[in-house]
Scaffold this active site. Structure first.
Site, PDB file in Angstrom:
ATOM      1  N   GLU A   1      33.824  41.037   5.275  1.00  0.00           N
ATOM      2  CA  GLU A   1      34.282  40.021   4.322  1.00  0.00           C
ATOM      3  C   GLU A   1      33.806  38.681   4.845  1.00  0.00           C
ATOM      4  O   GLU A   1      34.201  38.264   5.929  1.00  0.00           O
ATOM      5  CB  GLU A   1      35.814  39.995   4.238  1.00  0.00           C
TER       6      GLU A   1
ATOM      7  N   GLN B   1      32.685  24.570  -4.363  1.00  0.00           N
ATOM      8  CA  GLN B   1      31.246  24.653  -4.566  1.00  0.00           C
ATOM      9  C   GLN B   1      30.643  25.508  -3.461  1.00  0.00           C
ATOM     10  O   GLN B   1      31.040  25.399  -2.302  1.00  0.00           O
ATOM     11  CB  GLN B   1      30.656  23.242  -4.525  1.00  0.00           C
ATOM     12  N   ASP B   2      29.684  26.368  -3.826  1.00  0.00           N
ATOM     13  CA  ASP B   2      28.903  27.128  -2.850  1.00  0.00           C
ATOM     14  C   ASP B   2      27.466  26.641  -2.914  1.00  0.00           C
ATOM     15  O   ASP B   2      26.922  26.441  -4.011  1.00  0.00           O
ATOM     16  CB  ASP B   2      28.912  28.628  -3.177  1.00  0.00           C
ATOM     17  N   ASN B   3      26.847  26.455  -1.743  1.00  0.00           N
ATOM     18  CA  ASN B   3      25.468  25.985  -1.663  1.00  0.00           C
ATOM     19  C   ASN B   3      24.638  26.949  -0.831  1.00  0.00           C
ATOM     20  O   ASN B   3      25.162  27.595   0.083  1.00  0.00           O
ATOM     21  CB  ASN B   3      25.414  24.592  -1.023  1.00  0.00           C
TER      22      ASN B   3
ATOM     23  N   ARG C   1      18.025  19.120   9.193  1.00  0.00           N
ATOM     24  CA  ARG C   1      18.712  18.482   8.073  1.00  0.00           C
ATOM     25  C   ARG C   1      19.971  17.808   8.612  1.00  0.00           C
ATOM     26  O   ARG C   1      20.768  18.420   9.295  1.00  0.00           O
ATOM     27  CB  ARG C   1      19.066  19.504   6.999  1.00  0.00           C
TER      28      ARG C   1
ATOM     29  N   HIS D   1      24.592  14.569   7.722  1.00  0.00           N
ATOM     30  CA  HIS D   1      25.073  14.168   6.398  1.00  0.00           C
ATOM     31  C   HIS D   1      26.591  14.176   6.314  1.00  0.00           C
ATOM     32  O   HIS D   1      27.254  14.970   6.965  1.00  0.00           O
ATOM     33  CB  HIS D   1      24.545  15.122   5.325  1.00  0.00           C
TER      34      HIS D   1
ATOM     35  N   LYS E   1      33.360  21.936   5.157  1.00  0.00           N
ATOM     36  CA  LYS E   1      32.314  22.938   4.929  1.00  0.00           C
ATOM     37  C   LYS E   1      32.563  24.165   5.791  1.00  0.00           C
ATOM     38  O   LYS E   1      32.848  24.047   6.982  1.00  0.00           O
ATOM     39  CB  LYS E   1      30.934  22.366   5.292  1.00  0.00           C
TER      40      LYS E   1
ATOM     41  N   HIS F   1      27.408  16.343   9.489  1.00  0.00           N
ATOM     42  CA  HIS F   1      26.950  17.711   9.710  1.00  0.00           C
ATOM     43  C   HIS F   1      25.432  17.784   9.619  1.00  0.00           C
ATOM     44  O   HIS F   1      24.817  17.097   8.795  1.00  0.00           O
ATOM     45  CB  HIS F   1      27.575  18.630   8.648  1.00  0.00           C
TER      46      HIS F   1
ATOM     47  N   TYR G   1      26.878  27.641   2.456  1.00  0.00           N
ATOM     48  CA  TYR G   1      28.116  26.947   2.810  1.00  0.00           C
ATOM     49  C   TYR G   1      28.968  26.667   1.592  1.00  0.00           C
ATOM     50  O   TYR G   1      28.484  26.413   0.503  1.00  0.00           O
ATOM     51  CB  TYR G   1      27.860  25.682   3.619  1.00  0.00           C
TER      52      TYR G   1
ATOM     53  N   ASP H   1      16.472  11.466   5.524  1.00  0.00           N
ATOM     54  CA  ASP H   1      17.051  11.624   6.856  1.00  0.00           C
ATOM     55  C   ASP H   1      16.385  10.700   7.871  1.00  0.00           C
ATOM     56  O   ASP H   1      17.030  10.216   8.800  1.00  0.00           O
ATOM     57  CB  ASP H   1      16.974  13.075   7.305  1.00  0.00           C
TER      58      ASP H   1
END
Length: 182
Positions: A28, A47-49, A59, A62, A71, A118, A131, A169
């Site tokens: 799971e 929200q899922d990304n 990256r 942020h 997250k 992050h 995430y 960035d």
């Protein structure tokens, strides 16, 4: 699921219980009840990304100054070095960072609470990164701290190759000049 406390009190490593045999594996990746019981946190993910990046892509760092996002991050293909930086001025860990290797193989997840910057560096030929967030993406509130800020001194596992970063960035601000949380 096993929850591991990190050096920064609010950042957690989640290790799922994996059931595997010669056919493959099952686990799971998220269960609201178990997450709440094991972490003591009540969060609503909205929200899922999903991102895919090539080797040496970095990256971050942020965050959203308004609509801050918690997250829950994990890697489903490849390997990354994932970093959370505490940018809550009132926190005893203000300006401290925690890094963790996340991979498809180790199946670890990292809980990055609201109030943290992050980022991640891809260590393999590519990585797919998933995430969940506790608030929606709000580009007008997005901020970026330089990945190589000298005051943060994050020990990114960078070889001789310079990381590949976006123009956005590259324009990140120094930690000392960044908008932070109270």
């Amino acid at each position: 699921m096993n929850v591991v406390q990190t050096e920064i009190a609010d950042v957690l490593i989640l290790e799922p219980t994996v059931f595997g045999d010669e056919r493959g594996f099952f686990f799971e990746s998220f269960n609201q009840t178990v997450f709440q019981e094991k972490t003591g946190l009540t969060v609503d993910f909205v929200q899922d990304n999903h991102s895919r990046s090539t080797k040496n892509v970095l990256r971050g760092l942020h965050y959203q100054i308004k609509q801050p996002q918690g997250k829950l991050v994990r890697v489903i293909s490849g390997e990354v070095f994932d970093v959370a930086v505490d940018i809550r001025r009132s926190s005893p860990a203000f300006g401290k960072w925690f890094g963790q290797v996340l991979s498809a193989e180790n199946k670890k997840q990292l809980w990055v609470p609201p109030g943290f910057a992050h980022g991640f560096l891809v260590l393999t030929d590519y990585a797919e990164f998933l995430y969940k967030t506790t608030d929606y993406y709000a580009p007008e509130h997005e901020r970026c701290i330089r990945w190589n800020d000298p005051d943060l001194n994050i020990q990114w596992p960078i070889n001789n190759d310079a990381p590949l970063i976006s123009a956005k960035d590259a324009d990140g601000v120094l930690f000392r000049d960044a908008e932070v949380f109270a």
